[in-house]
Design an enzyme around this catalytic site. Structure first.
Site, PDB file in Angstrom:
ATOM      1  N   LYS A  96       0.864  -1.192   0.000  1.00  0.00           N
ATOM      2  CA  LYS A  96       0.000   0.000   0.000  1.00  0.00           C
ATOM      3  C   LYS A  96       0.893   1.233   0.000  1.00  0.00           C
ATOM      4  CE  LYS A  96      -3.761  -2.353   0.369  1.00  0.00           C
ATOM      5  NZ  LYS A  96      -4.748  -2.381  -0.713  1.00  0.00           N
ATOM      6  N   HIS A 114      13.441  -1.420  -1.749  1.00  0.00           N
ATOM      7  CA  HIS A 114      12.868  -1.522  -3.096  1.00  0.00           C
ATOM      8  C   HIS A 114      13.802  -2.359  -3.970  1.00  0.00           C
ATOM      9  CE1 HIS A 114      10.397  -0.357  -6.489  1.00  0.00           C
ATOM     10  NE2 HIS A 114      11.511  -0.167  -7.164  1.00  0.00           N
TER      11      HIS A 114
HETATM   12  C1  GRF Z   1      11.013  -7.493  -1.809  1.00  0.00           C
HETATM   13  O1  GRF Z   1      11.588  -7.725  -3.064  1.00  0.00           O
HETATM   14  C2  GRF Z   1      10.998  -6.019  -1.489  1.00  0.00           C
HETATM   15  O2  GRF Z   1      12.102  -5.326  -1.999  1.00  0.00           O
HETATM   16  C3  GRF Z   1       9.757  -5.555  -2.201  1.00  0.00           C
HETATM   17  O3  GRF Z   1       8.829  -6.601  -1.998  1.00  0.00           O
HETATM   18  C4  GRF Z   1       9.520  -7.840  -1.811  1.00  0.00           C
HETATM   19  C5  GRF Z   1       9.067  -8.396  -0.515  1.00  0.00           C
HETATM   20  O4  GRF Z   1       9.563  -9.677  -0.251  1.00  0.00           O
HETATM   21  N1  GRF Z   1       9.343  -4.268  -1.706  1.00  0.00           N
HETATM   22  P1  GRF Z   1       9.337 -10.351   1.165  1.00  0.00           P
HETATM   23  O5  GRF Z   1       7.839 -10.307   1.466  1.00  0.00           O
HETATM   24  O6  GRF Z   1      10.120  -9.591   2.178  1.00  0.00           O
HETATM   25  O7  GRF Z   1       9.823 -11.760   1.000  1.00  0.00           O
END
Ligand code: GRF
Length: 192
Positions: A96, A114
């Site tokens: 979100k 990110h």
């Molecule tokens: C990760 O690649 C993070 O950078 C992005 O969403 C993904 C989340 O992965 N924002 P997880 O749920 O921590 O395994």
């Protein structure tokens, strides 16, 4: 850099929506002797998020908000943050977009991870776009959150080389590994 006062750890909330591998990694990091953080709350925008299992496993308080009404969910979250004396929010796969009002009202620090080398590839489906554009490198970024998407000040980045045989899913795996190293390093950089 933010100075830690005494040996008090920063009361931290991790926001998730899915798998929670970064959450798990941050929980482990918080258990280290020298960690600056204590994870006191897990917030999920999805009641089926796999990551919520880590809240049960490690006995961390969890709260779920459906965001059907953004305003209502955000105001309930702000209350919880206050009750739990949270001064750091780590977004970790939180799907979100927090409103400028929320960001203004929360008086602590908000960080996000990110999966790209920002400012390149903001937003969703980064790995697919990176592969499609035949980039030679990708990576991940930890940054402060401001009111513009994936645009806050960068704290740290890790670079990953893309091989000819890489697909978006192999790249995702490689970058996740780097994410798990980068988020703790970035938190240390903020607090030590
Ligand atoms: C990760 O690649 C993070 O950078 C992005 O969403 C993904 C989340 O992965 N924002 P997880 O749920 O921590 O395994």
């Amino acid at each position: 850099m933010v100075k830690l006062i005494g040996s008090n750890r920063v009361r931290t909330a991790v926001f998730i929506s899915g798998t929670g591998s970064n959450l798990k990694n941050l929980i482990k990091f918080s258990f280290l002797n020298k960690s600056p953080i204590n994870i006191s709350l897990i917030v999920s925008s999805n009641k089926r998020a796999k990551g919520l299992n880590f809240a049960n496993r490690y006995k961390i308080k969890k709260k779920i908000y459906n965001f059907n009404s953004m305003k209502k969910s955000e105001s309930l979250i702000l209350k919880q943050l206050k009750i739990n004396k949270i001064s750091l929010i780590c977004l970790a796969g939180f799907m979100k977009i927090l409103s400028p009002n929320f960001i203004k009202k929360f008086r602590g620090i908000i960080l996000n991870i990110h999966p790209s080398l920002l400012p390149k590839y903001k937003g969703l489906n980064t790995h697919e776009r990176v592969i499609q554009n035949k980039e030679k490198y990708s990576g991940c970024t930890v940054h402060y959150v401001n009111s513009r998407l994936d645009s806050g000040k960068i704290i740290l980045q890790a670079k990953v080389k893309i091989l000819k045989e890489d697909t978006s899913s192999s790249l995702k795996k490689k970058i996740l590994k780097q994410e798990h190293l980068l988020y703790p390093k970035a938190i240390n950089k903020v607090f030590f």
